[in-house]
Design an enzyme around this catalytic site. Structure first.
Site, PDB file in Angstrom:
ATOM      1  N   LYS B  93     -12.659   1.871  14.096  1.00  0.00           N
ATOM      2  CA  LYS B  93     -12.552   3.225  13.538  1.00  0.00           C
ATOM      3  C   LYS B  93     -13.889   3.644  12.930  1.00  0.00           C
ATOM      4  O   LYS B  93     -14.323   4.778  13.063  1.00  0.00           O
ATOM      5  CB  LYS B  93     -11.462   3.279  12.462  1.00  0.00           C
ATOM      6  N   CYS B 177       1.221   5.079  -1.667  1.00  0.00           N
ATOM      7  CA  CYS B 177       0.567   3.885  -1.108  1.00  0.00           C
ATOM      8  C   CYS B 177       0.103   2.866  -2.140  1.00  0.00           C
ATOM      9  O   CYS B 177      -0.018   1.698  -1.792  1.00  0.00           O
ATOM     10  CB  CYS B 177      -0.575   4.272  -0.166  1.00  0.00           C
ATOM     11  N   MET B 178      -0.187   3.238  -3.370  1.00  0.00           N
ATOM     12  CA  MET B 178      -0.683   2.213  -4.276  1.00  0.00           C
ATOM     13  C   MET B 178      -0.199   2.359  -5.722  1.00  0.00           C
ATOM     14  O   MET B 178      -0.698   1.671  -6.607  1.00  0.00           O
ATOM     15  CB  MET B 178      -2.206   2.100  -4.227  1.00  0.00           C
ATOM     16  N   MET B 352       0.081  -2.398   1.226  1.00  0.00           N
ATOM     17  CA  MET B 352       1.351  -1.658   1.238  1.00  0.00           C
ATOM     18  C   MET B 352       2.583  -2.560   1.237  1.00  0.00           C
ATOM     19  O   MET B 352       3.653  -2.146   0.801  1.00  0.00           O
ATOM     20  CB  MET B 352       1.426  -0.736   2.454  1.00  0.00           C
ATOM     21  N   GLY B 389      -5.501   1.781   0.786  1.00  0.00           N
ATOM     22  CA  GLY B 389      -5.538   2.251   2.165  1.00  0.00           C
ATOM     23  C   GLY B 389      -6.399   3.471   2.379  1.00  0.00           C
ATOM     24  O   GLY B 389      -6.720   3.820   3.513  1.00  0.00           O
ATOM     25  N   GLN B 390      -6.776   4.145   1.286  1.00  0.00           N
ATOM     26  CA  GLN B 390      -7.557   5.379   1.424  1.00  0.00           C
ATOM     27  C   GLN B 390      -8.929   5.195   0.782  1.00  0.00           C
ATOM     28  O   GLN B 390      -9.093   4.402  -0.148  1.00  0.00           O
ATOM     29  CB  GLN B 390      -6.822   6.535   0.751  1.00  0.00           C
TER      30      GLN B 390
END
Lengths: 88, 804
Positions: B93, B177-178, B352, B389-390
């Site tokens: 990615k 997510c967190m 997650m 995740g971000q």
């Protein structure tokens, strides 16, 4: 025609490594650099970014290849690809 | 040498430098790529490509890339060899990240829904419409953002809501997510974010992954550990998971557990440590207290003695844990024996799998507890570390505090002294900040999808940088009903026509990534900075500008919250002592707005010892890990928090938890019992469903599905199924089946023995495919403290297509 800089991690067994090197050397899309232990620097040329990604996957499947890391990609000439269509 | 040969030479130099680093673990200054890695952040090569640094746009790892620009367009990407995070390497990615800018359907004009259709309008009209909606009902307005907001963007949104509109209605997708990692850190240490950092991956002897698949989700970090092994180092990798993944293939041990039973496993390890004397008595006595939950649960809990803790763990014998979890008793013993060894360094990783959990806070507490109990804490390689995740879930959401209850720097709206501190920094009249927290994400969207006369008090939501139509659980209940309620108005700032944008009433085209200045904060407390390098397409504009422009329009309309106590505009940006009207787009880049917002925000970061350096330090660096403290004229980052040898704030003892919940510099070791999840498979819905990501795609795929190589590599979602389950259902590989829950239904092709291999009775579906939205099926049940929903387990059934 994107140009990618790759590092191919070869198998630690010298025979397997040599066989993999020989096979990679025959691939016209690749220019091999001087290996550093099991790490082989490689320049890959492809017709599109999509083909480049497929090439990386393909190289990862070669006997004697443990892993392929990408360190750079130049896709300036991949104009059609940028518009969402495969360049040929 | 022609240009192509030049590019090839550059690529070979970069590859050779990376090969040397991978082979030796060291950097050879004599090697190195000519243009991108020439030392300084910015360089221009002989080929006319201008290179500059930026963090990758995708996950929370925080890799730095070098961005090559020519003719106003990004034409090349290279891993940044000066970046400690990725040492010149990128994942699939990352090296395609620039193509995310160039999808052919970028949004380029504001669009307003008229008679059911989105039609172009001017920015002037768009800003007026947003301001009018807020003026009509300020209490009913909410901001919904994300961990992809840059730090200044999130700070501007936070200030608009908390200091201006003063209704506290702001929450981010990071709640999804967190949030459980946050509550886990708060309840254990009294302050958020990991004590360790990625250096732990270079020093650990054991890497234990709790429901984590870093080979696909954080591949550059995972390869750091795998590389050590390939250089002959002895590193034990253990995968605790509910299905076999690519990570499993690299691990010496893959321990498959039944969904939700990770709490029993953690308790089983703690039980053996206590009963066999393998716990670190000296560490525990010096630095820890014991805690149990209360009803209702709180982050403080209730004190318990060591004897009570031991008694509470007594039932978690290896055999009982095997019964609950399916993990063999001998493997529970193996894990406990590893933690009992002082000669090893053990790092736990999670993401997650532990956070998207109705017991998310509890399992986070328990994993911290295993490390504290065994003393595997505070030395390089000994760390319980959550990943995000971000790209700025930490920097923007957790640190800037863009949550319904938060203020910047870890302060809380509910605490009077915190409100006073914030009002002082923002120069607000006393009492401006509202003490009542706003709605958390699930509640915000539930109320937006509920008619006003039935309690739906949120009537306007402005979404920036996220796609809730595809990422909210049970979307048919939380998102889509609002689209049929005429009093509800949805504003979406985005770069592509996502599912959310296409359902909006007003769409605002945004600049993305290197089309604007920005700052992110990654998973290891590293704050990163970049400059705008190319222009956004058409009329697309920075999200931060959009927020300030709306604030100014509210100011001009007489909203009292848009002025500070001296009557100045809330976002007063100055140059040479004079205010710059940055709310006018042509003037926005007359001054570095990011820098001014960041310098204001920095004042908040000292309250919880999360000190940030001046903006200029980040311009020079490939990120710095907080607390960043000035000493002898230099700004020094901190790798290991709470440890005297590295943390300037931990000076009373070798380990000092200086934000301790119990105010005695001690961390808390919690006991939480195993309990079954709210929904389990039964005769009607006999399968577990787990959702997640794949290597090639990121979040809901709105960017990566527009990158042709990634889209071709993984073109659509699927359902992973065990071969025996497929056989029992009479389903063949590739056959399309319906996956149904009590909430929704989705048709997907079956993948047997695919990339991931779930055990019998479990299915896995990735959520990247906007056209196959699995979140119509998932459950919105959430953790009682973090309010984070559980996307990892609900009950479903599978029907062959055409079956009744």
């Amino acid at each position: 025609m994107p140009i990618s800089g790759l590092v191919i991690t070869l198998h630690e067994d010298p025979d397997a490594r040599a066989a993999a090197m020989a096979r990679l050397a025959e691939d016209p899309r690749l220019t091999l650099g001087r290996p550093v232990a099991e790490r082989l620097p490689v320049v890959a040329e492809s017709r599109s970014a999509g083909e480049g990604a497929a090439l990386v996957e393909e190289l990862g499947q070669h006997a004697g290849v443990v892993r392929v890391d990408v360190v750079s990609i130049d896709f300036e000439d991949d104009g059609d690809e940028l518009d969402g269509e495969e360049a040929v | 040498m022609d240009r192509r040969e030049f590019l090839k030479a550059g690529a070979m130099a970069a590859a050779t430098a990376a090969a040397y680093r991978l082979a030796t673990g060291e950097h050879d200054a004599a090697l190195g790529a000519p243009a991108p890695a020439a030392g300084a952040a910015t360089a221009t090569g002989n080929d006319g490509i201008r290179w500059d640094k930026a963090p990758c746009r995708f996950c929370g790892t925080g890799c730095h890339v070098q961005v090559g620009v020519r003719g106003g367009k990004v034409v090349a990407i290279a891993g940044d060899e000066k970046a400690e995070v990725n040492k010149g390497l990128l994942c699939v990615k990352g090296y395609h990240v620039a193509l995310a800018l160039y999808g052919k359907d970028r949004l380029t004009r504001p669009l307003l829904r008229k008679n059911g259709k989105l039609e172009p309008i001017s920015w002037e009209q768009a800003i007026e419409i947003v301001a009018d909606r807020i003026m009509q009902n300020p209490a009913g307005f909410a901001f919904y953002g994300s961990g992809q907001w840059t730090i200044p963007e999130g700070y501007a949104a936070q200030k608009l809501i908390k200091a201006g509109i003063a209704n506290n209605q702001i929450d981010p997708n990071a709640r999804l997510c967190m949030a459980s990692a946050v509550t886990g850190f708060l309840s254990t240490y009294g302050v958020d974010e990991p004590a360790g950092c990625y250096d732990d991956l270079d020093a650990c002897n054991v890497l234990l992954m709790w429901g984590n698949n870093p080979a696909e989700m954080h591949p550059v970090l995972f390869s750091r550990v795998v590389d050590r092994r390939s250089r002959g180092e002895d590193v034990l990798l253990i995968d605790l998971t509910t299905r076999r993944t690519r990570t499993s293939g690299f691990c010496q041990h893959t321990l498959i557990f039944k969904p939700n039973s990770d709490l029993a496993i953690a308790n089983g390890i703690a039980h053996l440590l206590v009963e066999r004397g393998g716990y670190d008595k000296a560490f525990v006595e010096a630095y820890c207290n014991f805690r149990q939950r209360t009803e209702p649960p709180t982050l403080d809990g209730k004190a318990m003695s060591f004897a009570e803790y031991r008694q509470a763990l007594a039932e978690y014998t290896p055999e009982r844990v095997e019964e609950i979890s399916g993990v063999a008793a001998k493997d529970i013993r193996m894990l406990a024996e590893l933690f009992a060894r002082r000669d090893l360094r053990i790092t736990s990783l999670w993401c997650m799998g532990m956070n998207q959990h109705t017991r998310g806070t509890a399992i986070n507490d328990l994993v911290h507890g295993v490390h504290l109990l065994s003393g595997h804490f505070g030395r390089p390689g000994d760390a319980p570390t959550s990943l995000t995740g971000q790209p700025s879930a930490c920097g923007t959401v957790r640190e800037v505090g863009t949550l319904a209850h938060g203020l910047p720097g870890g302060l809380l709206v509910a605490k009077e002294e915190h409100r006073k501190e914030a009002e002082a920094i923002w120069n607000l009249p006393p009492g401006r900040i509202n003490a009542k927290p706003g709605h958390h994400t699930v509640e915000m969207w539930k109320r937006f999808s509920t008619p006003k006369d039935k309690g739906g008090d949120i009537d306007t939501i402005w979404v920036q940088v996220t796609n809730p139509a595809r990422s909210l659980p049970n979307a048919d209940a939380l998102f889509y009903p609002s689209r049929k309620l005429p009093e509800k108005f949805l504003i979406v700032s985005d770069v592509y026509p996502t599912a959310t944008a296409m359902a909006a009433d007003l769409v605002l085209p945004s600049a993305m990534w290197v089309e604007k200045n920005g700052m992110f904060g990654n998973s290891e407390r590293r704050t990163q900075q970049w400059f705008k390098q190319v222009a956004p397409p058409g009329e697309a504009r920075d999200d931060c500008w959009q927020t300030i422009a709306v604030a100014r329009r509210l100011h001009d309309k007489g909203h009292p919250g848009m002025k500070d106590k001296d009557g100045d505009f809330l976002f007063r940006i100055v140059k040479d002592g004079k205010e710059v009207p940055v709310w006018q787009w042509p003037r926005y880049y007359d001054v570095n707005v990011d820098e001014q917002l960041f310098e204001e925000y920095r004042k908040f970061t000292r309250f919880k010892h999360k000190d940030l350096a001046p903006y200029g330090e980040y311009v020079k660096a490939r990120g710095l890990r907080w607390p960043v403290v000035e000493k002898d004229g230099a700004w020094r980052e901190t790798r290991f928090r709470f440890a005297k040898f590295d943390d300037p704030y931990a000076q009373k003892a070798e380990i000092q938890f200086y934000h301790s919940v119990t105010k005695d510099d001690r961390a808390l070791i919690w006991f939480h019992p195993y309990e079954p999840p709210p929904e389990t498979p039964d005769a009607e819905y006999p399968f577990w469903l787990c959702t997640g990501r794949v290597l090639e795609h990121w979040h809901t795929g709105t960017m990566t599905m527009r990158i042709p190589p990634l889209m071709k590599a993984m073109p659509q979602a699927y359902v992973e199924m065990h071969r025996d389950d497929a056989k029992a259902l009479g389903v063949r590989d590739g056959e399309v089946v319906a996956v149904e829950s009590r909430r929704g239904r989705l048709e997907l092709p079956v993948w047997i023995d695919g990339r991931g291999q779930p055990p019998k009775g479990t299915l896995f579906v990735p959520f990247f495919d906007e056209s196959l939205p699995i979140n119509l099926v998932t459950l919105e049940a959430h953790d009682p403290l973090s309010k984070q929903p559980d996307y990892k387990k609900c009950a479903v059934r599978v029907r062959r297509k055409g079956a009744a």
